[in-house]
Motif scaffolding. Structure first.
Motif, PDB file in Angstrom:
ATOM      1  N   LYS A   1      48.702  12.778  13.002  1.00 57.67           N
ATOM      2  CA  LYS A   1      48.507  14.334  13.401  1.00 57.67           C
ATOM      3  C   LYS A   1      47.604  14.935  12.829  1.00 57.67           C
ATOM      4  O   LYS A   1      46.985  15.854  13.367  1.00 57.67           O
ATOM      5  CB  LYS A   1      49.889  15.084  13.051  1.00 57.67           C
ATOM      6  N   GLU A   2      46.939  14.521  11.701  1.00 57.40           N
ATOM      7  CA  GLU A   2      45.741  15.117  11.073  1.00 57.40           C
ATOM      8  C   GLU A   2      44.486  15.119  11.798  1.00 57.40           C
ATOM      9  O   GLU A   2      43.570  15.828  11.877  1.00 57.40           O
ATOM     10  CB  GLU A   2      45.605  14.433   9.522  1.00 57.40           C
ATOM     11  N   PHE A   3      44.621  14.336  12.771  1.00 55.51           N
ATOM     12  CA  PHE A   3      43.467  13.970  13.702  1.00 55.51           C
ATOM     13  C   PHE A   3      43.524  14.616  14.819  1.00 55.51           C
ATOM     14  O   PHE A   3      42.653  14.595  15.841  1.00 55.51           O
ATOM     15  CB  PHE A   3      43.050  12.532  13.647  1.00 55.51           C
ATOM     16  N   CYS A   4      44.961  15.190  15.204  1.00 55.07           N
ATOM     17  CA  CYS A   4      45.065  15.983  16.697  1.00 55.07           C
ATOM     18  C   CYS A   4      45.057  17.399  16.788  1.00 55.07           C
ATOM     19  O   CYS A   4      45.478  17.938  17.613  1.00 55.07           O
ATOM     20  CB  CYS A   4      46.262  15.166  17.176  1.00 55.07           C
TER      21      CYS A   4
ATOM     22  N   ARG B   1      34.279  11.905  23.939  1.00 58.63           N
ATOM     23  CA  ARG B   1      34.745  10.665  24.022  1.00 58.63           C
ATOM     24  C   ARG B   1      35.580  10.225  22.384  1.00 58.63           C
ATOM     25  O   ARG B   1      35.681   9.384  21.796  1.00 58.63           O
ATOM     26  CB  ARG B   1      33.744   9.505  23.997  1.00 58.63           C
ATOM     27  N   GLN B   2      36.138  11.431  21.857  1.00 57.19           N
ATOM     28  CA  GLN B   2      36.957  11.447  20.677  1.00 57.19           C
ATOM     29  C   GLN B   2      38.340  12.175  21.045  1.00 57.19           C
ATOM     30  O   GLN B   2      38.815  12.518  19.992  1.00 57.19           O
ATOM     31  CB  GLN B   2      36.142  12.157  19.645  1.00 57.19           C
ATOM     32  N   GLY B   3      38.754  12.194  21.974  1.00 54.09           N
ATOM     33  CA  GLY B   3      40.089  13.050  22.241  1.00 54.09           C
ATOM     34  C   GLY B   3      40.230  14.196  21.663  1.00 54.09           C
ATOM     35  O   GLY B   3      39.222  15.184  21.666  1.00 54.09           O
ATOM     36  N   LEU B   4      41.521  14.304  21.178  1.00 54.36           N
ATOM     37  CA  LEU B   4      41.854  15.609  20.266  1.00 54.36           C
ATOM     38  C   LEU B   4      41.034  15.858  19.038  1.00 54.36           C
ATOM     39  O   LEU B   4      40.502  17.055  18.852  1.00 54.36           O
ATOM     40  CB  LEU B   4      43.391  15.627  19.962  1.00 54.36           C
TER      41      LEU B   4
END
Ligand SMILES: Cc1cc2nc3c(=O)[nH]c(=O)nc-3n(C[C@H](O)[C@H](O)[C@H](O)COP(=O)(O)OP(=O)(O)OC[C@H]3O[C@@H](n4cnc5c(N)ncnc54)[C@H](O)[C@@H]3O)c2cc1C
Ligand SMILES: NC(=O)C1=CN([C@@H]2O[C@H](COP(=O)(O)OP(=O)(O)OC[C@H]3O[C@@H](n4cnc5c(N)ncnc54)[C@H](OP(=O)(O)O)[C@@H]3O)[C@@H](O)[C@H]2O)C=CC1
Ligand SMILES: O=C(O)C(=O)Cc1c[nH]c2ccccc12
Length: 389
Positions: free
Chosen positions: A59-62, A360-363
């Motif tokens: 979650k910390e990346f989203c 190209r790195q999503g969220l």
């Protein structure tokens, strides 16, 4: 044509990228109009995803800008909780998506130095006009499902659908089902079908990197601390080999290039295993090479000459961007496929054109794009005001 509406910024697409861009602009008190073709925001997550889907980055990346996930949220957020997070985000930042507005054209008027955007309002069956000094394309890297034009597919005697239409395997219990594609959709849908009692096979065309969520978390953390892609790929590939061994004997060879090099250069994500690999190793999910042809008697021929009868095909064969269907000119940012041109940054074009969600790195990339775009527009407006005063 209905009345025209005007704002500083016109944003096309109310997925996470469009919502984040609108929120960042609202925080800076920059007027913006957010247009969405569907009857809701976050339509990919609400209407084009399968039941068991979870975020596969921690979650910390989203998180979107200025709103971390709640501390009690699971590390890998389930689809329904992510939707709730997005709804909370919309109300917290007073984002106001204009739904049922499908943008059909956007072009820059050099004489008036503004963008002219035409949208079809599917609720009132009218065309609407919008003008803005800036335009943010936020229609996504995964805007429409792609099904390859296989020989004989139009004659196939069974059902076939794209992975975006798949919800769960309930209707396939006891049936022979072929999943085409071993990306994250293909491998997770094959896992889901087998759990629901379908006789499941998967067609694999190219080498694929298979990681687990912990290796992915480590990779993302290293990348976040600016460790080079080359170094991360070396570590990740070694860990994956230790974890999974040689997968070629199961029809799943690894590519020569590293997973994050491929993500950065082709957009193709490594497949993060959710349990399908164990079923492949146990023979519960059968791996075939790519399809050669399909025929009316439900038989499918594979490149290695195998012939097998299937009741249904699920094409987990990826997506395409639709930006260039409505953006008449790439604006120095988008190529003819609707993705950022090579050797440009992925978020800023010419004449006030921006792209959110195409890194190209999503969220993870969306959060950066939205902040960059809002700050860039703010500084452009400030310098203009200084010039005018
Ligand atoms: C099944 C699946 C799972 C995923 N899981 C993850 C994950 O775990 N982590 C991650 O980081 N990324 C994931 N992704 C990547 C995904 O693209 C992002 O998570 C995120 O949804 C991208 O947000 P976006 O706003 O850029 O695009 P989207 O979410 O695709 O939203 C684009 C919006 O634009 C609208 N739109 C399109 N064309 C028009 C038009 N002409 N006019 C008006 N509106 C329009 C669409 O209706 C849509 O609502 C996943 C993708 C898929 C397909
Ligand atoms: N959060 C999660 O758990 C999930 C996230 N996602 C994300 O959604 C995005 C889309 O993923 P996904 O839907 O898997 O799509 P992808 O583009 O990642 O994968 C498409 C797959 O289909 C194969 N394929 C394409 N065309 C053909 C063909 N003509 N014949 C045979 N195979 C073909 C590709 O093989 P080839 O390599 O040969 O082109 C590839 O294996 C990704 O960014 C992914 O990370 C998706 C599902 C779940
Ligand atoms: O699943 C997706 O589509 C994502 O973009 C998340 C993701 C998968 N692999 C990555 C590598 C770098 C940054 C984001 C991702």
């Amino acid at each position: 044509m209905e009345m025209a509406e005007e704002a500083n910024v016109i944003i096309v697409g109310a997925g996470p990228a469009g919502l984040a861009a609108s929120a960042c602009l609202n925080r800076l008190h920059i007027s913006n109009i957010l247009l969405e073709r569907e009857d809701c925001c976050a339509s990919l997550w609400k209407k084009r995803s399968y039941d068991r889907l979870k975020l596969h980055l921690a979650k910390e990346f989203c998180a979107l800008p200025y709103m971390p996930f709640p501390p009690n949220a699971p590390r890998f957020v389930p689809r329904i909780q992510f939707i709730q997070y997005l709804e909370n985000y919309v109300s917290h930042f007073q984002v106001n998506p204009q739904c049922n507005r499908c943008v059909v054209s956007a072009e820059y008027d050099q004489s008036r130095r503004r963008w002219k955007v035409v949208a079809e309002n599917s609720a009132s069956n009218t065309e609407e006009l919008y003008f803005g000094k800036y335009l943010v394309a936020a229609t996504g890297e995964n805007s429409e499902g792609f099904i390859p034009n296989l020989p004989g597919l139009n004659l196939f005697g069974g059902d076939y659908l794209h992975s975006s239409e798949y919800r769960n395997g309930k209707a396939y219990k006891g049936k022979n089902v072929l999943v085409v594609g071993c990306g994250n959709s293909g491998m997770e849908i094959a896992y889901d079908l087998q759990k629901w009692g379908a006789k499941t096979s998967i067609a694999v065309r190219s080498p694929v990197h298979i990681l687990n969520k912990n290796i992915m978390w480590l990779s993302m953390t290293l990348l976040k601390f600016q460790v080079s892609i080359k170094k991360v790929d070396k570590i990740v590939t070694r860990l994956a080999k230790l974890q999974y061994g040689n997968l070629s004997k199961y029809g799943l060879p690894r590519p020569k290039e590293g997973p994050f090099y491929l993500k950065a250069t082709t957009g193709r994500s490594a497949t993060i295993d959710v349990g399908c690999l164990k079923n492949i190793k146990k023979g519960k999910v059968k791996v075939y090479p790519t399809i050669k042809s399909v025929d009316r008697s439900k038989y499918i021929e594979f490149d290695n000459g195998d012939m097998r009868k299937f009741d249904a095909i699920i094409f987990a064969t990826g997506y395409r961007s639709t930006v260039r269907k409505w953006l008449k000119d790439g604006g120095g940012l988008f190529d003819e496929t609707g993705l950022p041109m090579k050797n440009t940054n992925s978020w800023k074009g010419e004449n006030g054109l921006y792209g959110a969600g195409f890194a190209r790195q999503g969220l993870f990339g969306i959060a950066k794009d939205a902040r960059n775009i809002a700050e860039d527009i703010k500084s452009d407006l400030t310098s203009q005001n200084q010039r005018n005063n």
